[in-house]
Design a protein around this motif. Structure first.
Motif, PDB file in Angstrom:
ATOM      1  N   PRO A 120      15.221 -54.110  -8.510  1.00  0.00           N
ATOM      2  CA  PRO A 120      16.309 -54.360  -9.454  1.00  0.00           C
ATOM      3  C   PRO A 120      16.927 -55.705  -9.140  1.00  0.00           C
TER       4      PRO A 120
ATOM      5  N   ARG B 227      20.086 -56.811  -9.734  1.00  0.00           N
ATOM      6  CA  ARG B 227      21.485 -56.836  -9.305  1.00  0.00           C
ATOM      7  C   ARG B 227      22.098 -55.444  -9.265  1.00  0.00           C
TER       8      ARG B 227
ATOM      9  N   ARG C 246      27.789 -59.128  -9.467  1.00  0.00           N
ATOM     10  CA  ARG C 246      26.480 -58.489  -9.536  1.00  0.00           C
ATOM     11  C   ARG C 246      25.671 -59.090  -8.399  1.00  0.00           C
TER      12      ARG C 246
ATOM     13  N   GLU D 137      21.147 -51.031 -15.772  1.00  0.00           N
ATOM     14  CA  GLU D 137      21.445 -51.742 -14.524  1.00  0.00           C
ATOM     15  C   GLU D 137      22.006 -50.753 -13.500  1.00  0.00           C
TER      16      GLU D 137
ATOM     17  N   SER E 210      24.722 -49.685 -10.792  1.00  0.00           N
ATOM     18  CA  SER E 210      26.097 -50.003 -10.441  1.00  0.00           C
ATOM     19  C   SER E 210      26.490 -49.159  -9.245  1.00  0.00           C
TER      20      SER E 210
END
Ligand SMILES: [Zn+2]
Lengths: 83, 145
Positions: B6, B8, B17, B47, B49
């Motif tokens: 990934p 960020r 990020r 994304e 988190s």
């Protein structure tokens, strides 16, 4: 009559707390304003006043007559208070 | 979200990020490389988190400042415990761990504050409230020799 000692502080700031404690230990009467606890309009007014006096927003600010001490500084406080 | 590394991870404390150092997986703990916050990884809309680990607890802020100092090789003021008390007082009065020596309460002043994340300690030797001090480990060991 001696000058009124005024301190502008933040309720959460450890340096402000030390300054208040120092003044109390020295039996100096003072008037304290916790700027973070003022309502918005009053806070804005006081912040402007502080910025005019010191050019920034640093705390504590101790005002003794025409003398201003920014930050917790026992040596300067002793000097301006004649301790 | 399984193809390749990934790019960020989004940090909700500092809004950065950052590229994670290791492989990511749902529920894994990672440290934000910008602010030092410990995060629980969550896969979200395209994304990764992070969820704040131990959010708003005494442990969270203590771990965060220790993590940040570790990342930057900073050391602490002798006022550390009093400043931590101030951070807890900010949480109680204003909802999060904002700098106890500032009047502002917004994400820029979440500890470590934006100027500190941006290098104030390198420039001035300390952060605004004086919690973080520039590391002097090398000098000390040099003196010890
Ligand atoms: Zn972060």
């Amino acid at each position: 009559m001696p000058d009124v000692v005024k301190i502008f502080a933040l309720s959460t700031c450890p340096y402000c707390r030390r300054t208040k404690r120092f003044l109390s230990e020295k039996n100096v009467e003072y008037e304290a304003v916790d700027v973070d606890l003022l309502d918005d309009a009053e806070q804005e007014r006081v912040l402007e006043e502080i910025e005019e006096m010191t050019g920034r927003h640093s705390f504590p600010v101790v005002v003794v007559g025409s003398e201003i001490v920014v930050g917790h500084d026992e040596e300067k406080l002793k000097k301006v208070l004649g301790l | 979200m399984t193809d390749g590394p990934p790019a960020r991870v989004f940090c909700p404390v500092c809004s950065a990020r950052f590229p994670p150092k290791e492989d990511v997986a749902e529920g894994k703990l990672v440290r934000c490389s910008v602010c030092g916050q410990l995060l629980v990884l969550r896969a979200g809309n395209g994304e990764w988190s992070g969820e704040r680990y131990a959010q708003l607890t005494d442990d969270e802020i203590r771990d965060r400042v220790n993590g940040f100092a570790g990342l930057r090789d900073y050391h602490f003021s002798e006022m550390k415990e009093e400043i931590l008390e101030g951070l807890l007082a900010k949480r109680d009065a204003f909802g999060d761990f904002y700098c106890p020596c500032r009047v502002e309460h917004n994400s820029d002043y979440q500890c470590p504050c934006k100027p500190t994340r941006g290098g104030d300690v390198e420039r001035h030797g300390k952060c605004h409230c004086g919690l973080f001090l520039k590391g002097m480990k090398r000098n000390r060991s040099a003196l010890a020799i």
